[in-house]
Design an enzyme around this catalytic site. Structure first.
Site, PDB file in Angstrom:
ATOM      1  N   SER A  38     -13.081   9.000  -8.896  1.00 22.87           N
ATOM      2  CA  SER A  38     -12.170   8.547  -7.855  1.00 22.87           C
ATOM      3  C   SER A  38     -10.866   9.186  -8.398  1.00 22.87           C
ATOM      4  O   SER A  38      -9.842   9.299  -7.867  1.00 22.87           O
ATOM      5  CB  SER A  38     -11.852   7.271  -7.813  1.00 22.87           C
ATOM      6  OG  SER A  38     -11.988   6.629  -9.029  1.00 22.87           O
ATOM      7  N   ASP A 346      -3.639   0.462  -7.620  1.00 20.37           N
ATOM      8  CA  ASP A 346      -4.372  -0.674  -6.926  1.00 20.37           C
ATOM      9  C   ASP A 346      -5.582  -1.237  -7.986  1.00 20.37           C
ATOM     10  O   ASP A 346      -6.327  -2.179  -7.557  1.00 20.37           O
ATOM     11  CB  ASP A 346      -5.396  -0.010  -5.695  1.00 20.37           C
ATOM     12  CG  ASP A 346      -6.230   1.072  -6.323  1.00 20.37           C
ATOM     13  OD1 ASP A 346      -6.073   1.449  -7.425  1.00 20.37           O
ATOM     14  OD2 ASP A 346      -7.088   1.611  -5.487  1.00 20.37           O
ATOM     15  N   HIS A 349      -6.656   2.959 -10.915  1.00 20.27           N
ATOM     16  CA  HIS A 349      -6.237   4.297 -10.370  1.00 20.27           C
ATOM     17  C   HIS A 349      -4.622   4.058 -10.548  1.00 20.27           C
ATOM     18  O   HIS A 349      -3.924   3.168 -10.395  1.00 20.27           O
ATOM     19  CB  HIS A 349      -6.613   4.368  -8.888  1.00 20.27           C
ATOM     20  CG  HIS A 349      -7.961   4.223  -8.750  1.00 20.27           C
ATOM     21  ND1 HIS A 349      -8.588   3.321  -7.716  1.00 20.27           N
ATOM     22  CD2 HIS A 349      -8.860   5.068  -9.025  1.00 20.27           C
ATOM     23  CE1 HIS A 349      -9.642   3.280  -7.791  1.00 20.27           C
ATOM     24  NE2 HIS A 349     -10.233   4.545  -8.470  1.00 20.27           N
TER      25      HIS A 349
END
Length: 400
Positions: A38, A346, A349
């Site tokens: 991610s 969040d 991240h």
């Protein structure tokens, strides 16, 4: 006291056409091919999660709103590290291979959120993260390489075409390892997870060798892992089980989890040095992920961040503003007034502001090793006889 000593190894390179260049002989790249999780995923995540009928919060506001004005499948409020690097090299944003209908001649991004380095079966047979969990999904580094190899015939038709294309491309192999370890922490102690590190590093090494020997990759960037002990999800999950002595008194980070990251990065750099010695016609560049984040944690005001630097921008009520039942994107979640004043977006991240800083550090490593200058790129062969490039990464000392 414990140290991360980032290996500053010399890259001895001799090649005929590794990149296009300007008339002044400054090389640049024609495309970027990226593998990762991610931290690098530019839009594959929603597609894969839909395959497994898993809700993906990145498909809701406020994801993407700091730059794109809408969600794009990225895990952040705006641009990722790879976006800033593409911009600075004069290339388009790297399109996700599963969510893009156009050409991939200028690059493709195979990264997927929650991807591991080691194949999913390694974890499932060990009940990690749980016997009933769908994670990790079948999107490991090996799977991503298969996607790349399936795409290859559409990119180049002959061996010479492929050599030319991939010799003028920049490959990102990672970040990989964070998901391998974070998922394992749910079922194993830090000491037990430490035994997985050689497997993770070996998997990354084999992928690099495959890209070089089978596909002609000549420029590869390989990031290390983050300081997991400073990651809000880790801090939240293990808060009750961690005595005061487990924390770094200066940063509030969990020392043992950071030390595992240091161990991974040390083994990875040693392996990269071996690969570089073996493949003298390639440039293998280590990208320090741990150091820049620690710099921001230790000196938040220097980067324009608020003092409670471990608190996330978007989330629900709870310690570090992290709540597993109210993730960012949930209707009950709240967002900080100024994401650019936060390190974490969040959870694990980073915000766009933090990504920008890390990207600047990595670009320094890339340009010092390859003499890339996007402002002077033009078509034409690059044929230096040889040069020596040192990937000098700042030596970090972390007091326990």
């Amino acid at each position: 006291m414990h140290k991360l000593v980032s290996v500053a190894f010399l890259v001895f390179i001799s090649w005929s056409t590794l990149a296009v260049s300007s008339p002044s002989g400054v090389p640049c790249y024609q495309s970027i091919f990226s593998f990762g999780d991610s931290f690098a995923d530019t839009g594959n995540n929603p597609v894969v999660f839909k395959w497994y009928s898993i809700f993906d919060p990145v498909t809701r506001p406020p994801y993407g709103t700091s730059f794109f004005g809408r969600h794009t499948g990225r895990n952040g409020d705006g641009r990722l590290i790879i976006d800033f690097i593409a911009e600075n090299l004069g290339l388009p944003y790297v399109p996700p291979n599963l969510a893009h209908n156009g050409s991939f001649r200028r690059g493709a991004n195979f990264a997927v959120g929650a991807a591991t380095a080691v194949d999913a079966g390694f974890f499932h047979k060990r009940g990690i993260p749980s016997a009933t969990s769908k994670f990790p999904l079948n999107t490991s580094l090996g799977v991503q390489l298969e996607w790349f190899e399936s795409m290859k015939p559409s990119l180049c038709r002959t061996a010479q075409e492929c050599k030319k294309l991939f010799g003028r491309s920049l490959f990102f192999v990672g970040e990989f390892g964070v998901n391998d370890y974070h998922m394992s922490f749910q079922q194993r102690t830090v000491q037990e997870v430490r035994s997985f590190v050689p497997d993770v590093v070996a998997t990354i090494s084999k992928a690099i060798e495959r890209l070089i020997t089978m596909h002609g990759a000549r420029s590869l960037v390989v990031p290390g892992v983050i300081p997991s002990g400073c990651s809000p999800p880790i801090l939240t999950r293990f808060a009750d089980a961690s005595p005061p002595s487990a924390y770094d008194s200066r940063t509030g980070c969990l020392k043992a989890y950071n030390e595992l990251g240091l161990h991974h990065n040390s083994l990875l750099q040693a392996e990269l040095a071996k690969l570089q010695a073996k493949h003298r016609n390639a440039r293998i560049i280590y990208a320090d992920f741990f150091g820049p984040i620690m710099d921001m944690v230790e000196s938040p005001h220097k980067f324009g961040f608020e003092q409670d630097v471990l608190t996330v921008c978007c989330g629900g009520a709870g310690r570090y503003r992290l709540n597993s039942t109210v993730p960012c994107g949930d209707a009950a979640a709240t967002t900080c007034p100024d994401p650019s004043a936060r390190l974490y977006w969040d959870g694990v991240h980073l915000t766009e502001a933090a990504n920008r800083h890390v990207a600047n550090i990595w670009l320094g490593s890339i340009t010092s090793a390859t003499r890339v200058s996007s402002s002077k790129c033009a078509k034409g062969p690059y044929r230096p006889t040889s040069f020596i490039a040192a990937n000098k990464i700042k030596h970090l000392e972390r007091l326990g």
